[in-house]
Every structure is written in C-alpha cells, then in structure tokens.
Design a protein around this motif. Structure first.
Motif, PDB file in Angstrom:
ATOM      1  N   SER A  72      19.665  -2.813  13.385  1.00 22.92           N
ATOM      2  CA  SER A  72      20.579  -3.332  13.371  1.00 22.92           C
ATOM      3  C   SER A  72      20.300  -4.982  13.616  1.00 22.92           C
ATOM      4  O   SER A  72      20.674  -5.999  12.468  1.00 22.92           O
ATOM      5  N   PHE A  73      19.263  -5.768  14.764  1.00 16.84           N
ATOM      6  CA  PHE A  73      19.283  -6.472  15.173  1.00 16.84           C
ATOM      7  C   PHE A  73      17.894  -7.324  13.724  1.00 16.84           C
ATOM      8  O   PHE A  73      18.174  -8.210  13.420  1.00 16.84           O
ATOM      9  N   GLU A  74      16.837  -6.612  13.637  1.00 18.39           N
ATOM     10  CA  GLU A  74      16.250  -6.783  12.709  1.00 18.39           C
ATOM     11  C   GLU A  74      17.078  -6.979  10.869  1.00 18.39           C
ATOM     12  O   GLU A  74      16.779  -8.197  11.248  1.00 18.39           O
ATOM     13  N   ARG A  75      18.202  -6.594  10.691  1.00 21.29           N
ATOM     14  CA  ARG A  75      18.698  -6.665   9.257  1.00 21.29           C
ATOM     15  C   ARG A  75      19.278  -8.130   9.559  1.00 21.29           C
ATOM     16  O   ARG A  75      19.792  -8.650   8.908  1.00 21.29           O
ATOM     17  N   ASN A  98      14.768 -18.037  10.950  1.00 22.11           N
ATOM     18  CA  ASN A  98      14.532 -17.322  10.264  1.00 22.11           C
ATOM     19  C   ASN A  98      12.525 -16.989  10.280  1.00 22.11           C
ATOM     20  O   ASN A  98      11.676 -16.444   9.918  1.00 22.11           O
ATOM     21  N   THR A  99      13.394 -16.595  12.531  1.00 21.32           N
ATOM     22  CA  THR A  99      11.494 -16.596  12.735  1.00 21.32           C
ATOM     23  C   THR A  99      12.329 -15.415  13.453  1.00 21.32           C
ATOM     24  O   THR A  99      12.451 -14.702  13.732  1.00 21.32           O
ATOM     25  N   ALA A 100      10.970 -13.925  13.401  1.00 19.70           N
ATOM     26  CA  ALA A 100      11.279 -12.618  14.441  1.00 19.70           C
ATOM     27  C   ALA A 100      11.587 -13.789  15.845  1.00 19.70           C
ATOM     28  O   ALA A 100      12.673 -12.468  15.877  1.00 19.70           O
ATOM     29  N   LEU A 128      20.697 -13.731   8.547  1.00 22.48           N
ATOM     30  CA  LEU A 128      20.761 -15.582   8.329  1.00 22.48           C
ATOM     31  C   LEU A 128      19.968 -16.454   7.961  1.00 22.48           C
ATOM     32  O   LEU A 128      18.975 -16.039   8.401  1.00 22.48           O
ATOM     33  N   PRO A 129      20.386 -17.551   7.492  1.00 25.09           N
ATOM     34  CA  PRO A 129      21.812 -17.648   7.296  1.00 25.09           C
ATOM     35  C   PRO A 129      21.826 -17.686   6.009  1.00 25.09           C
ATOM     36  O   PRO A 129      22.742 -17.930   5.156  1.00 25.09           O
ATOM     37  N   THR A 130      21.118 -16.436   5.133  1.00 22.35           N
ATOM     38  CA  THR A 130      21.388 -16.889   3.176  1.00 22.35           C
ATOM     39  C   THR A 130      22.229 -15.947   2.957  1.00 22.35           C
ATOM     40  O   THR A 130      22.805 -16.143   2.118  1.00 22.35           O
TER      41      THR A 130
END
Length: 284
Positions: free
Chosen positions: A138-141, A113-115, A146-148
């Motif tokens: 897209s990578f930010e999204r 959950n980290t940048a 993930l993973p929720t």
C-alpha cells in the motif's frame, strides 16, 4: 513480497567515497555504531582502508528495511556535517539529481517522487511485524500516486488502513473472513483488540475522557476514508476525478497514516494495556 532497495546504489557509492576523506577509522566506527550498526568483518574489494571499513558496516544494512534506512540517513547526515564546504556543495548537487534535498543544516530529505519518501511516512513499528507485505504494498502504491494522481492516493490510503487492520488481526491470531470482511468491521475489531476503542480503553491515560474522544475521532478518520473511496473519489469504484486536487490525496494519505501509526505503535508497545488484558484472559 520484497520491496526494492530504498537507497539507490549511486547514493551509497557517493557516501562511501566521502568516507575516504573522513579523518579516522575510529570516527567512522562511531558514526555507524551510534546508529546501532556493527561491521561485518567480511573482506571486500573496496580500495582504501576507510572505504573498506565503511563497506563492512553497509554489509549489515537491510536496504529494504525502513528502520535500517532511517538510521543510515542519520549516518550520512553525520558525515555531511564533517565534510568541507566544497564537498558539501558537490554533495548537494549530486543528491538533488538523485531526488534528495540536503538543507542548510545538513539534514537529508527525500523529494516526493523518490522511493525513500515512502520511508518517511512509514511507522517505525512496522519493523516489528512478522509479515508487513500488505502494508508495504500500500505504501508503494501511495508513493507512486502522490502528488499527481489524488484518486489513486485516496484508493491506496483506504487499502493501507484495510491492510493494517488485517495485519494486526493476523499478528494477534484473531480470526476474520479475509474475502468478505468489510472495512468498518476490520477497523472496529482491530481497535477493540488493541484497547483503542472508546468502549474498551483501559484505565490510566488510555481511559481518560480526552483519549476516548480522540479514539472516537480515530475511528471516524479510518471510516471516512472508506466512505470517500466508496463515493467514487478513489480508485476502485469508477473514480470521479473532476475537481480532485493533490491536497485531497494528501488529506487521505495523512489520515490513513495517522490511524496506522497509532494502531501499529500500540501493537508494538510492550507495556500497552492490551497486553495485560490478554495475559489476564489467558490466566483466567
């Protein structure tokens, strides 16, 4: 688009503080220079000679650049390897609060959950692009999903492939209809232009039957993402979420990453066969 800093300020300050107990300026220089960084030579307001010298190297880091950040993490790992057991225990607790794991061998890894988790998934060849904004978005999204939220991850994985294909075509100066081009067309065109299509593979290992078979599977991976999303399992088409699990999101993201890695690495490779083909066509 400018993405946010990938290393939180408290983490930077923590390692800057640790540097004050590192033995010599020469060793600090070696850590950074081994990773390709040079000091800025600019004055700063840090207390202590070692902290100030460390800060000069930080001045030349682009904290939004995945390639830079990966190299900074290697610097941090070198420093972790040199600190006392007491400092290591304290660093582990601190980094855990910041969303990072420091394993028994001193390797630093971001939690999901980290940048910086986004950095681990980014092809390093992303740094060679003139404008990676669509891909970074897209990578930010994906990083947020993930993973929720596997439905969002699936939708974003499809968008990552689409953004990569469009970016590659733009980098190569190949025209396409941005608003109307469909994903299968974009995938096919990008792979053909880079000699990554089974029908266009060049002589040598790129043209071997084994590689052609893999390239055919590569196309299938990318196309499958679009189909998965269009069947309603990803965001953008009234997503069906019943039965979706995190593993489905990771499956889609892993597939997208594989396709993007191969495509971007081939685009960046100075000796890739597609470059010779372009040069021959220009000369002719």
């Amino acid at each position: 688009m400018t993405i946010r800093s990938l290393v939180p300020l408290p983490v930077r300050r923590h390692f800057r503080d640790l540097s004050a107990s590192y033995s010599t300026l020469r060793l600090i220089a070696g850590m950074w220079e081994d990773q390709g960084f040079t000091p800025s030579g600019e004055p700063n307001n840090e207390s202590g000679e070692r902290r100030g010298f460390w800060r000069e190297f930080e001045d030349n880091v682009d904290w939004t650049d995945p390639g830079h950040v990966n190299r900074v993490v290697r610097v941090y790992e070198t420093l972790v390897d040199a600190i006392t057991p007491e400092e290591l225990a304290s660093t582990r607790k601190f980094m855990d609060r910041q969303g990072f794991d420091v394993d028994a061998e001193g390797r630093i890894r971001p939690k999901s959950n980290t940048a910086l988790a986004m950095v681990a998934a980014m092809p390093r060849s992303l740094n060679t692009l003139r404008d990676p904004a669509m891909i970074l978005d897209s990578f930010e999204r994906i990083n947020r999903a993930l993973p929720t939220d596997p439905a969002q991850a699936i939708g974003s994985a499809k968008e990552l492939v689409e953004a990569t294909a469009k970016t590659v075509l733009e980098e190569l100066g190949v025209p396409f209809e941005d608003k109307t081009a469909k994903l299968p067309q974009l995938i096919d065109r990008a792979q053909r232009e880079l000699g990554l299509h089974p029908q266009t593979a060049a002589p040598g290992p790129d043209g071997s039957q084994a590689v052609k078979r893999i390239l055919g599977g590569l196309s299938g991976i990318a196309l499958g993402l679009g189909e998965l999303r269009n069947e309603g399992w990803g965001t953008g088409h009234a997503a069906r979420r019943t039965g979706l699990r995190p593993r489905h999101g990771y499956l889609a993201v892993g597939a997208a990453h594989t396709w993007c890695q191969v495509v971007l690495d081939t685009l960046a490779d100075p000796s890739a066969p597609w470059r010779t083909q372009v040069a021959d066509a220009t000369a002719g």
